[in-house]
Design a protein around this motif. Structure first.
Motif, PDB file in Angstrom:
ATOM      1  N   GLU A 172      23.819  -9.592 -42.425  1.00 46.85           N
ATOM      2  CA  GLU A 172      23.991  -8.392 -41.605  1.00 46.85           C
ATOM      3  C   GLU A 172      24.266  -8.741 -40.150  1.00 46.85           C
ATOM      4  O   GLU A 172      23.798  -9.769 -39.647  1.00 46.85           O
ATOM      5  CB  GLU A 172      22.699  -7.542 -41.649  1.00 46.85           C
ATOM      6  N   LEU A 173      24.997  -7.850 -39.512  1.00 48.32           N
ATOM      7  CA  LEU A 173      25.115  -7.862 -38.058  1.00 48.32           C
ATOM      8  C   LEU A 173      24.145  -6.819 -37.500  1.00 48.32           C
ATOM      9  O   LEU A 173      24.128  -5.669 -37.952  1.00 48.32           O
ATOM     10  CB  LEU A 173      26.538  -7.534 -37.616  1.00 48.32           C
ATOM     11  N   VAL A 174      23.339  -7.243 -36.538  1.00 42.53           N
ATOM     12  CA  VAL A 174      22.347  -6.358 -35.911  1.00 42.53           C
ATOM     13  C   VAL A 174      22.709  -6.208 -34.443  1.00 42.53           C
ATOM     14  O   VAL A 174      22.754  -7.192 -33.704  1.00 42.53           O
ATOM     15  CB  VAL A 174      20.926  -6.919 -36.058  1.00 42.53           C
ATOM     16  N   GLN A 175      23.000  -4.978 -34.041  1.00 42.45           N
ATOM     17  CA  GLN A 175      23.393  -4.686 -32.666  1.00 42.45           C
ATOM     18  C   GLN A 175      22.321  -3.826 -32.002  1.00 42.45           C
ATOM     19  O   GLN A 175      21.981  -2.744 -32.503  1.00 42.45           O
ATOM     20  CB  GLN A 175      24.736  -3.960 -32.617  1.00 42.45           C
ATOM     21  N   ASN A 176      21.770  -4.324 -30.917  1.00 44.44           N
ATOM     22  CA  ASN A 176      20.747  -3.585 -30.168  1.00 44.44           C
ATOM     23  C   ASN A 176      19.622  -3.080 -31.077  1.00 44.44           C
ATOM     24  O   ASN A 176      19.117  -1.972 -30.922  1.00 44.44           O
ATOM     25  CB  ASN A 176      21.375  -2.421 -29.400  1.00 44.44           C
ATOM     26  N   GLY A 177      19.265  -3.912 -32.048  1.00 42.06           N
ATOM     27  CA  GLY A 177      18.143  -3.603 -32.931  1.00 42.06           C
ATOM     28  C   GLY A 177      18.486  -2.831 -34.180  1.00 42.06           C
ATOM     29  O   GLY A 177      17.599  -2.552 -34.992  1.00 42.06           O
ATOM     30  N   LYS A 178      19.772  -2.458 -34.383  1.00 42.56           N
ATOM     31  CA  LYS A 178      20.168  -1.678 -35.548  1.00 42.56           C
ATOM     32  C   LYS A 178      21.243  -2.417 -36.338  1.00 42.56           C
ATOM     33  O   LYS A 178      22.136  -3.039 -35.762  1.00 42.56           O
ATOM     34  CB  LYS A 178      20.700  -0.314 -35.120  1.00 42.56           C
ATOM     35  N   VAL A 179      21.150  -2.331 -37.664  1.00 41.08           N
ATOM     36  CA  VAL A 179      22.160  -2.944 -38.523  1.00 41.08           C
ATOM     37  C   VAL A 179      23.457  -2.147 -38.397  1.00 41.08           C
ATOM     38  O   VAL A 179      23.485  -0.941 -38.673  1.00 41.08           O
ATOM     39  CB  VAL A 179      21.692  -2.976 -39.987  1.00 41.08           C
ATOM     40  N   VAL A 180      24.527  -2.815 -37.978  1.00 38.67           N
ATOM     41  CA  VAL A 180      25.818  -2.143 -37.825  1.00 38.67           C
ATOM     42  C   VAL A 180      26.842  -2.610 -38.852  1.00 38.67           C
ATOM     43  O   VAL A 180      27.897  -1.999 -38.994  1.00 38.67           O
ATOM     44  CB  VAL A 180      26.372  -2.357 -36.399  1.00 38.67           C
ATOM     45  N   LYS A 181      26.520  -3.676 -39.576  1.00 39.14           N
ATOM     46  CA  LYS A 181      27.431  -4.149 -40.605  1.00 39.14           C
ATOM     47  C   LYS A 181      26.631  -4.941 -41.636  1.00 39.14           C
ATOM     48  O   LYS A 181      25.928  -5.892 -41.290  1.00 39.14           O
ATOM     49  CB  LYS A 181      28.534  -5.035 -40.007  1.00 39.14           C
ATOM     50  N   ALA A 182      26.711  -4.526 -42.907  1.00 39.42           N
ATOM     51  CA  ALA A 182      26.101  -5.257 -44.010  1.00 39.42           C
ATOM     52  C   ALA A 182      27.214  -5.777 -44.893  1.00 39.42           C
ATOM     53  O   ALA A 182      28.063  -5.004 -45.367  1.00 39.42           O
ATOM     54  CB  ALA A 182      25.155  -4.363 -44.794  1.00 39.42           C
TER      55      ALA A 182
END
Length: 841
Positions: free
Chosen positions: A722-732
């Protein structure tokens, strides 16, 4: 290439893996209800070693019975031949004690679940189980008249308590706890509030038992006591002593001396003497190594003991007068069953011989290692996936083993860049087989960086079964395909085992493997610190806030320690941070200083992957990143590298540092400081955003689309990437195939400033990874847009509330040495809290 399904099938057959839904890793002896199992399990519970681990004299004083390789052996002193007496299937035997008439032996047997006391009839070979119930039953000792037994058991409580019973032909009768449960009023950290009673031995008249207990002792295993067997109220303290689990006091046959093991102001355990009245203790032996499990000969003229002077464990007998020592070496071994020899030959992708970690299971269901190999055991396992913990050793590239005839399975792993190799071979009695292991590379593309790997948190020596050296630590690292090891010098209770080694690069380092001696600063109150790259000296005292000791003061607080380390050019990091996500409102107590040190610019890295829960630690890390603190991801195993029951091999948790391929302390520490890293216990991650790698910053004039590239390489299957941006998953990402190799690229919409990381993780444990669960994360790539990153007032208030609890706890302390220490500490914390409040506004 072997398919993953084939590997899984081989693993299931060889290592006891079973079908069923995933569960969680649990401690090896989960029935023991005591804190800090990585201490008592290694320092007290018998462990599987290729060398001897415990010993007893036969009544003639000329023959020994000892435990070695999980079996009991008999060997005459002066002889080179040992005869195997026991060899249980899928179990291991330890701690023999010979009956006064020489006809039988009591011992403890570990079957993968618990330890029970057994009896062996030496004439017939008949084995009799004496205890049952799945508790931990250890240290059986027979009374001088042969009619009673004393031992230590966790039955009924989960705590180590002293038991006695009558011993007859049919087994045990009138079994009972001798002292019962007792709870001390004194505060403890490394030990339970419940007292323990351990290390029993009988006085020659059979009326009393010597033992060790921590009755109102805060920081040690306890003092040496004696108790009247028929009047347990008659208890006497013999000697106040910080024993670290293994004093094992034993009275001389004439009843005039008490022999015990102690480090008594030194760094290593040697043999000491006192009297039944507790006269001033004096040393009997000397050396920078451990002697333990000592036993008097029946005539009191000699002492048998276990030593780790050579590194591995060994057995010796020493004359009491004069000190002449005879090494008891089993050069010839008579096994109970037919044996075969086989050679493991390990090669890399180029055909070159390479060292590696090896696990071998014989046809008897028992772990096997090369004769002189250091056997290690995992500290936990998933009972849905395995029947017992994994045992392993390090093979230098080619190693010779003896195993029972029949099907034998071998598992080879070498770091993270190679796929695990597994194979089974059918061994024929008397034969010699060659097993060639050709490892397959599964490395990251160099386009994502030229990485060097380092374990930032290793303890070369920490009171374990073995005696480690920088040269052997180098060999351990090479077997794990690890480029660098930071040996953190640290105390274990009052000892600091490696304190005499100068900080910095060790001469044992090689062009491909660095050993650097640094420090861990211990305060379980503020949180432990890693101090990497000290240039002059270890900071002493090496610990603070140890209640009920002369170092009870919480000063220096971690911010002060950080300043002292930075003055030597070191990097400062928080190590093994969190086992759960901290909830300031609900924590029973909270004194961890991390938020204050971060906001005051004292922290250079955090062990995101370490001896803690990785996802919980990352949750707190994300909150700090949201507030604009650029904190790199580090990793350290907290490996006690001289342990037999190791929580993980050196390099199990490691950080990959993009140094351009350079291997030097300066290059490694510069990459860590800059955040050019990813931390992992298995999966390897490549990540690039608009041409920038972790640690870099992307600046764009406004919201837009950014191009990314991602790579995954792993020795174990990965569930989530996963990509995590500013604490939120933005891409799985969707992983296919065996989920051990994937490449992706695409575009990501960015509308605000902040940070982004790539992470990989699994829902449950995997036997290929000797950790809680597979996990890896890159350090952040930062992106700057006009207007900056989004505000995070909730995170600022979270840390403000955190520090409220820390300040309140510190204010309640009455053991600062003076007002200056108290005022400086509280001022530091209050200032940090006000800064978080300002961020919230």
């Amino acid at each position: 290439m072997r398919a993953w399904r084939q590997l899984a099938l081989i693993a299931a057959l060889a290592f006891g893996l079973t079908d069923g839904a995933r569960a969680e890793r649990e401690p090896v002896l989960k029935q023991v209800d005591l804190p800090h199992s990585y201490y008592w399990r290694e320092l007290y519970i018998p462990q599987l070693t290729t060398g001897p681990s415990s010993v007893a004299f036969e009544p003639d004083g000329k023959t020994l019975i000892y435990s070695m390789g999980g079996s009991l052996w008999r060997q005459a002193i002066g002889s080179e031949e040992a005869t195997e007496l026991t060899h249980p299937r899928a179990a291991y035997d330890y701690q023999p004690d010979v009956s006064p008439d020489g006809r039988s032996v009591l011992f403890s047997r570990y079957d993968g679940t618990g330890l029970e006391v057994w009896r062996l009839d030496l004439a017939s070979g008949r084995e009799q189980r004496l205890t049952s119930g799945g508790a931990v039953n250890v240290e059986p000792r027979i009374s001088p008249d042969g009619k009673r037994i004393a031992w230590v058991s966790t039955t009924g409580t989960g705590h180590f308590n002293l038991f006695v019973a009558d011993l007859g032909p049919g087994g045990l009768t009138n079994s009972r706890p001798l002292l019962g449960e007792r709870q001390s009023k004194i505060a403890r950290y490394y030990y339970s509030t419940f007292d323990h009673a351990l290390n029993p031995s009988w006085t020659p008249d059979g009326k009393r038992i010597l033992y060790v207990t921590n009755d109102e002792v805060a920081w040690g295993t306890g003092d040496i006591w004696s108790v009247a067997v028929d009047d347990p109220a008659d208890r006497r303290r013999i000697l106040s002593e910080e024993t670290s689990w293994s004093a094992r006091p034993e009275m001389s046959p004439d009843g005039k001396q008490v022999l015990f093991a102690s480090y008594h102001g030194r760094q290593w355990r040697q043999l000491w003497l006192t009297t039944p009245e507790g006269a001033a203790a004096l040393p009997l032996t000397f050396g920078e190594f451990d002697l333990s499990s000592a036993r008097w000969s029946p005539d009191g003229e000699r002492i048998a003991y276990i030593s780790n002077e050579s590194g591995n464990t060994s057995l010796a007998v020493r004359d009491y007068y004069g000190g002449q020592t005879v090494q008891v070496i089993p050069k010839s071994r008579r096994f109970k069953s037919p044996q075969a020899r086989f050679v493991i030959d390990i090669r890399d992708e180029h055909g070159a011989s390479v060292p590696a970690r090896v696990a071998v299971i014989g046809s008897d269901g028992r772990a096997i290692a090369s004769v002189n190999g250091w056997m290690h055991a995992d500290d936990g396992f998933d009972r849905k996936l395995q029947a017992a913990e994994t045992h392993y050793f390090h093979c230098p590239g080619r190693c010779v083993l003896e195993a029972p005839a029949g099907k034998t399975t071998v598992w080879v792993q070498r770091g993270f860049r190679y796929l695990p190799w597994q194979e089974s071979v059918e061994l024929k009695a008397g034969s010699e087989e060659l097993l060639s292991a050709r490892l397959e590379l599964n490395d990251l593309p160099t386009a994502f960086g030229k990485f060097r790997s380092a374990d930032l948190h290793v303890h070369m020596n920490y009171g374990g079964a073995y005696r480690n050296t920088p040269a052997n630590l180098t060999a351990q690292a090479r077997s794990e395909d690890l480029d660098a090891v930071y040996n953190l010098i640290v105390n274990k209770e009052e000892r600091i085992p490696d304190i005499g080694i100068p900080v910095g690069r060790d001469p044992a380092s090689t062009p491909g493997t660095l050993i650097m001696h640094s420090q861990e600063f211990h305060t379980s109150y503020w949180g432990h610190l890693g101090l990497l790259g000290l240039s002059d000296h270890v900071l002493t005292p090496d610990f603070s806030a140890y209640r009920h000791t002369a170092l009870a003061s919480p000063y220096p607080y971690n911010g002060k320690v950080s300043d002292l380390a930075h003055a030597q050019g070191a990097l400062v990091g928080y190590v093994h941070p969190y086992d759960w996500v901290i909830d300031p409102a609900r924590e029973k107590s909270l004194s961890n200083e991390l938020p204050a040190d971060v906001i005051n610019n004292k922290v250079d890295y955090i062990e995101i992957v370490g001896f803690s829960d990785h996802k919980s630690t990352a949750n707190i890390w994300y909150r700090l990143l949201n507030l604009g603190f650029r904190i790199p991801a580090g990793a350290g195993t907290d490996a006690m590298a001289n342990y037999a029951s190791l929580r993980g091999p050196v390099g199990m948790n490691r950080v990959f540092l993009d140094t351009g391929g350079e291997l030097s302390p300066e290059a490694l520490e510069a990459a860590l400081k800059a955040g050019r890293t990813f931390a992992s216990n298995g999966p390897m991650l490549g990540f690039e955003l608009e041409g920038k790698r972790p640690g870099g910053t992307v600046a764009i004039p406004g919201p837009g689309v950014m191009h990314y590239r991602v790579a995954l390489r792993s020795p174990a299957s990965v569930d989530h990437l996963e990509l995590v941006q500013n604490g939120k998953v933005v891409k799985a990402f969707t992983l296919g195939g065996d989920r051990r190799k994937s490449d992706f690229e695409g575009e990501l919409k960015i509308s605000e400033g902040g940070w982004i990381v790539l992470r990989a993780w699994n829902d449950g444990s995997d036997p290929q990874v000797l950790d809680l669960y597979p996990y890896a994360t890159t350090s952040p790539i930062y992106f700057e847009l006009p207007g900056g990153a989004p505000r995070a007032p909730a995170d600022a208030l979270y840390f403000s509330a955190w520090l409220d609890r820390v300040i309140a706890d510190a204010e309640s302390r009455t053991d600062f040495r003076n007002d200056r220490e108290r005022n400086e500490t509280l001022s530091y914390l209050r200032d940090a809290k006000s800064k978080f409040e300002a961020l919230a506004k």
